[in-house]
Write an enzyme that holds these catalytic residues in place. Structure first.
Site, PDB file in Angstrom:
ATOM      1  N   ASP A  14      33.320  40.075  -3.849  1.00 18.28           N
ATOM      2  CA  ASP A  14      33.015  40.350  -2.461  1.00 18.28           C
ATOM      3  C   ASP A  14      31.971  39.319  -2.035  1.00 18.28           C
ATOM      4  OD1 ASP A  14      32.818  41.762   0.008  1.00 18.28           O
ATOM      5  OD2 ASP A  14      31.063  42.827  -0.763  1.00 18.28           O
ATOM      6  N   ARG A  15      31.838  39.068  -0.738  1.00 17.05           N
ATOM      7  CA  ARG A  15      30.841  38.089  -0.284  1.00 17.05           C
ATOM      8  C   ARG A  15      29.526  38.767   0.090  1.00 17.05           C
ATOM      9  NH1 ARG A  15      31.398  34.894   5.259  1.00 17.05           N
ATOM     10  NH2 ARG A  15      29.916  36.501   5.881  1.00 17.05           N
ATOM     11  N   ASP A  16      29.529  39.502   1.202  1.00 16.86           N
ATOM     12  CA  ASP A  16      28.293  40.089   1.717  1.00 16.86           C
ATOM     13  C   ASP A  16      27.830  41.224   0.807  1.00 16.86           C
ATOM     14  OD1 ASP A  16      28.528  38.314   3.865  1.00 16.86           O
ATOM     15  OD2 ASP A  16      29.661  39.756   5.053  1.00 16.86           O
ATOM     16  N   LYS A  24      23.287  44.243   8.839  1.00 10.54           N
ATOM     17  CA  LYS A  24      23.914  45.297   9.651  1.00 10.54           C
ATOM     18  C   LYS A  24      24.597  44.699  10.882  1.00 10.54           C
ATOM     19  CE  LYS A  24      22.609  48.825   7.178  1.00 10.54           C
ATOM     20  NZ  LYS A  24      23.513  49.119   6.105  1.00 10.54           N
ATOM     21  N   ASN A  58      35.920  41.298   3.762  1.00  9.54           N
ATOM     22  CA  ASN A  58      36.247  41.826   5.088  1.00  9.54           C
ATOM     23  C   ASN A  58      35.284  41.187   6.084  1.00  9.54           C
ATOM     24  OD1 ASN A  58      38.190  43.550   4.032  1.00  9.54           O
ATOM     25  ND2 ASN A  58      36.852  45.336   4.009  1.00  9.54           N
ATOM     26  N   CYS A 106      45.522  43.777   5.234  1.00 14.71           N
ATOM     27  CA  CYS A 106      44.665  42.914   4.422  1.00 14.71           C
ATOM     28  C   CYS A 106      43.232  43.415   4.241  1.00 14.71           C
ATOM     29  CB  CYS A 106      44.642  41.499   5.002  1.00 14.71           C
ATOM     30  SG  CYS A 106      44.130  41.341   6.716  1.00 14.71           S
ATOM     31  N   ARG A 107      42.844  44.465   4.925  1.00 13.91           N
ATOM     32  CA  ARG A 107      41.464  44.935   4.829  1.00 13.91           C
ATOM     33  C   ARG A 107      41.267  45.764   3.562  1.00 13.91           C
ATOM     34  NH1 ARG A 107      37.024  45.252   7.938  1.00 13.91           N
ATOM     35  NH2 ARG A 107      35.635  46.994   7.492  1.00 13.91           N
ATOM     36  N   LYS A 108      40.239  45.394   2.782  1.00 12.55           N
ATOM     37  CA  LYS A 108      39.913  46.208   1.612  1.00 12.55           C
ATOM     38  C   LYS A 108      39.585  47.621   2.096  1.00 12.55           C
ATOM     39  CE  LYS A 108      36.688  43.327   0.510  1.00 12.55           C
ATOM     40  NZ  LYS A 108      35.475  42.758  -0.100  1.00 12.55           N
TER      41      LYS A 108
END
Length: 168
Positions: A14-16, A24, A58, A106-108
């Site tokens: 994951d990135r963020d 936020k 995402n 495509c969204r986790k």
């Protein structure tokens, strides 16, 4: 005639919240990105153990109208340029631009981005891992056929990698 297929293994990240501090109000520019310490060491460790490094993220800020696809590419280029200073890199970035209520494929936690990356890079999902800081990351990995780990925060990434890579 036989085809010589190269089968790879990957660690999907994951990135963020894993590579950079999550905001936020979303990471919208390179000025807003705060990379975590030692990500270059973690990425190098993955690659030195013959895994591909593929980011699965995402990025609903796109369809919320807060950021463009170009901004996302600039952020990913910024990460790559940072890693290049340490002679390492991420093999690919895959992102979903959709908001949760758009019910895309495509969204986790849906596995489509991981499956697409596996197809693009000839990845054996059963030999691969998804690492993230949210349940949706964990679920996406499991749904794709990977092993998955949810880390409590980015400081655990290196320990997590040591456990995974020790097993191989």
């Amino acid at each position: 005639m036989y085809l010589n297929l190269i089968i790879n293994k990957a660690i999907f990240l994951d990135r963020d919240g894993v590579l950079n501090k999550e905001r936020k109000d979303y990471v919208k520019t390179i000025q807003e990105i705060e990379l975590f310490p030692n990500i270059e060491k973690c990425i190098s460790k993955i690659k030195n153990n013959s895994f591909l490094v593929i980011v699965i993220t995402n990025q609903s800020a796109i369809n919320r109208g807060l950021i463009s696809n170009e901004n996302v590419h600039e952020i990913h280029n910024f990460i790559q340029n940072y890693l290049k200073k340490f002679d390492t890199s991420i093999d690919a970035f895959y992102y979903c631009p959709h908001r949760p209520n758009e019910n895309c494929k495509c969204r986790k936690p849906k596995p489509e981005l991981i499956k697409q990356a596996a197809l693009d890079f000839q990845v054996d999902l059963s030999q691969s891992w998804m690492i993230g800081d949210n349940q949706t990351d964990f679920d996406a990995g499991i749904n794709a056929g990977c092993k998955a780990i949810k880390i409590p925060d980015a400081s655990e990434l290196e320990n997590c990698l040591d456990q995974i890579l020790f097993k191989h």
